[in-house]
Scaffold this active site. Sequence first.
Site, PDB file in Angstrom:
ATOM      1  N   GLY A 233     -16.337 -24.082 -57.798  1.00  0.00           N
ATOM      2  CA  GLY A 233     -15.474 -25.322 -56.968  1.00  0.00           C
ATOM      3  C   GLY A 233     -16.762 -26.389 -57.833  1.00  0.00           C
ATOM      4  N   THR A 234     -17.573 -26.056 -57.567  1.00  0.00           N
ATOM      5  CA  THR A 234     -18.175 -27.139 -57.947  1.00  0.00           C
ATOM      6  C   THR A 234     -18.317 -27.669 -59.576  1.00  0.00           C
ATOM      7  OG1 THR A 234     -20.481 -26.719 -56.341  1.00  0.00           O
ATOM      8  CG2 THR A 234     -21.270 -27.787 -58.588  1.00  0.00           C
TER       9      THR A 234
ATOM     10  N   ASN B 166     -14.552 -29.724 -45.978  1.00  0.00           N
ATOM     11  CA  ASN B 166     -15.083 -28.529 -44.641  1.00  0.00           C
ATOM     12  C   ASN B 166     -15.826 -28.655 -43.282  1.00  0.00           C
ATOM     13  OD1 ASN B 166     -16.586 -30.619 -47.205  1.00  0.00           O
ATOM     14  ND2 ASN B 166     -18.102 -29.300 -46.747  1.00  0.00           N
TER      15      ASN B 166
ATOM     16  N   SER C  20     -12.004 -22.272 -54.909  1.00  0.00           N
ATOM     17  CA  SER C  20     -13.333 -21.585 -55.485  1.00  0.00           C
ATOM     18  C   SER C  20     -12.978 -19.875 -54.683  1.00  0.00           C
ATOM     19  CB  SER C  20     -14.011 -22.041 -54.378  1.00  0.00           C
ATOM     20  OG  SER C  20     -15.408 -21.856 -54.683  1.00  0.00           O
ATOM     21  N   GLY C  21     -13.312 -19.105 -55.553  1.00  0.00           N
ATOM     22  CA  GLY C  21     -12.495 -18.034 -54.791  1.00  0.00           C
ATOM     23  C   GLY C  21     -13.982 -17.737 -53.692  1.00  0.00           C
ATOM     24  N   HIS C  22     -15.179 -18.019 -53.570  1.00  0.00           N
ATOM     25  CA  HIS C  22     -16.222 -17.332 -52.523  1.00  0.00           C
ATOM     26  C   HIS C  22     -15.115 -17.992 -51.106  1.00  0.00           C
ATOM     27  CE1 HIS C  22     -18.900 -20.301 -51.786  1.00  0.00           C
ATOM     28  NE2 HIS C  22     -18.734 -21.050 -52.792  1.00  0.00           N
TER      29      HIS C  22
ATOM     30  N   THR D  51     -18.821 -16.327 -72.033  1.00  0.00           N
ATOM     31  CA  THR D  51     -17.399 -14.788 -71.973  1.00  0.00           C
ATOM     32  C   THR D  51     -17.063 -14.869 -70.321  1.00  0.00           C
ATOM     33  OG1 THR D  51     -19.333 -13.701 -72.604  1.00  0.00           O
ATOM     34  CG2 THR D  51     -17.947 -12.701 -71.776  1.00  0.00           C
TER      35      THR D  51
ATOM     36  N   CYS E 150     -29.122 -31.113 -43.467  1.00  0.00           N
ATOM     37  CA  CYS E 150     -30.691 -31.062 -43.716  1.00  0.00           C
ATOM     38  C   CYS E 150     -31.970 -30.978 -44.873  1.00  0.00           C
ATOM     39  CB  CYS E 150     -31.085 -30.139 -43.734  1.00  0.00           C
ATOM     40  SG  CYS E 150     -29.873 -28.445 -42.394  1.00  0.00           S
TER      41      CYS E 150
HETATM   42  N1  PLP Z   1     -15.861 -28.438 -52.132  1.00  0.00           N
HETATM   43  C1  PLP Z   1     -15.570 -28.338 -51.318  1.00  0.00           C
HETATM   44  C2  PLP Z   1     -14.942 -28.586 -49.970  1.00  0.00           C
HETATM   45  C3  PLP Z   1     -16.631 -27.303 -50.688  1.00  0.00           C
HETATM   46  O1  PLP Z   1     -16.376 -26.832 -49.445  1.00  0.00           O
HETATM   47  C4  PLP Z   1     -17.640 -26.154 -51.905  1.00  0.00           C
HETATM   48  C5  PLP Z   1     -18.383 -25.677 -50.933  1.00  0.00           C
HETATM   49  O2  PLP Z   1     -18.415 -25.249 -49.803  1.00  0.00           O
HETATM   50  C6  PLP Z   1     -16.927 -26.945 -52.753  1.00  0.00           C
HETATM   51  C7  PLP Z   1     -16.527 -27.778 -53.385  1.00  0.00           C
HETATM   52  C8  PLP Z   1     -18.287 -26.234 -53.600  1.00  0.00           C
HETATM   53  O3  PLP Z   1     -18.086 -24.312 -54.049  1.00  0.00           O
HETATM   54  P1  PLP Z   1     -18.408 -23.708 -54.441  1.00  0.00           P
HETATM   55  O4  PLP Z   1     -20.066 -23.473 -53.623  1.00  0.00           O
HETATM   56  O5  PLP Z   1     -17.650 -22.499 -55.164  1.00  0.00           O
HETATM   57  O6  PLP Z   1     -19.240 -24.821 -55.972  1.00  0.00           O
END
Ligand code: PLP
Length: 397
Positions: A80-81, A159, A207-209, A245, A333
């Site tokens: 995601g980042t 989130n 994001s996969g995880h 890759t 934190c």
């Molecule tokens: N965007 C949101 C709304 C998220 O909740 C998160 C992860 O907590 C991210 C982006 C970042 O994703 P990643 O952990 O895959 O980089």
Amino acid sequence: MEKKIIYFDNNATTRVDPRVFEAMRPFFCERYGNASSIHTFGGSVMADVEAARCRVAELLGADFRDKDGRAAEILFTSGGTESDNAAIAAAAAVAPERRRIVVSRVEHPAILTTVREYERRGYDVRQIPVDDRGRLDMAELAATVNENTALVSLMWANNEIGNLYPVTEAAEIAHRHGAIFHTDAVQAVGKVPIDLASQPIDMLSLSGHKLHAPKGIGVLFIRRGVRFKPLVTGGHQERGRRGGTENVPGIVGLGEACRLAKAEMAEEVRRLAALRDRLEREVLKAIPRAFVNGDLEHRLPNTSSISFEGIEGEAILSLLDRHGICASSGSACTTGSLEPSHVLRAMGVPYTRAHGTLRFSLSKFNDESEIDELMKVLPGIIATLRRISPFWREDPA
Ligand code: PLP
């Protein structure tokens, strides 16, 4: 014997679904070739990558296929980042004359920290405020986006509090002024229906995880016709849009997670919402001066942010941890100062509440018996902490 873990922290990360793990397994020690190789051993893996790409597109309702049947709007990234960073970088690069970026105050740091960097480079970054339920000020958004705006980025789901945001309306506002619209849908994908064929979104991050695939794999959807410039340069992988890759096991795992989410989501979402509602009902019944945060009408089915007045969220978490119960607090934190999170601050949640905020985030692996376990210990923990808290008053008046 290992202690049983009760995992209510699925917005932080999720357990890999065993079926996803099985789909990935052959791609470590047997079919480990490089998908971009000319030889059959490696190159045959590309068919699995493309199948996964189609599965992601199907979950998103992204219906474009190129002449070879590939879902070419789906770009695989590391998560995601990276997807968020790539979207911002591309929007800025393709329209360098536009100098404004518009986001909400409650975006994830993957967006907020990144746009702050653009601010240092001279961009006019505007953060749209939210009200006390975390709802976006749409009038302010409409008044802020102008012909100088390169990008509007608004998260699909938050989130921390689970709020869903009006991304279609926000995209329409952006387009009226020729700006690109991006949404961070990291918390939405697999939890709410997404139909990119009918929603005018230019770019979308996932994001996969967060949906039972592994960490380190993500996607940036880039609608056909939307101009793009790569953030990660290198080889010609991903049709020249991201060097490096291909993470084949991750891609295959994400494809399987998307297939499962599409097949199971409708049923699962109903179950999750009922579980979340029960959790909230029981907490509010058993514990005085507890408050549910966010937009109760438009939110994710799995997320509950609850503030317990007069105590510290971290203290609650550490006592829950003794019982093997995992949740999150509403603090950032990172500075070591336990400031309430930027989301709770943007909502104006009073300090004595914001400090005592917990986030419970559920998944398909949670069940009713775990809510029972939580309710056996949580009221006692809150009462104990309030007894010793200098910030707790029995009678707030
Ligand atoms: N965007 C949101 C709304 C998220 O909740 C998160 C992860 O907590 C991210 C982006 C970042 O994703 P990643 O952990 O895959 O980089």
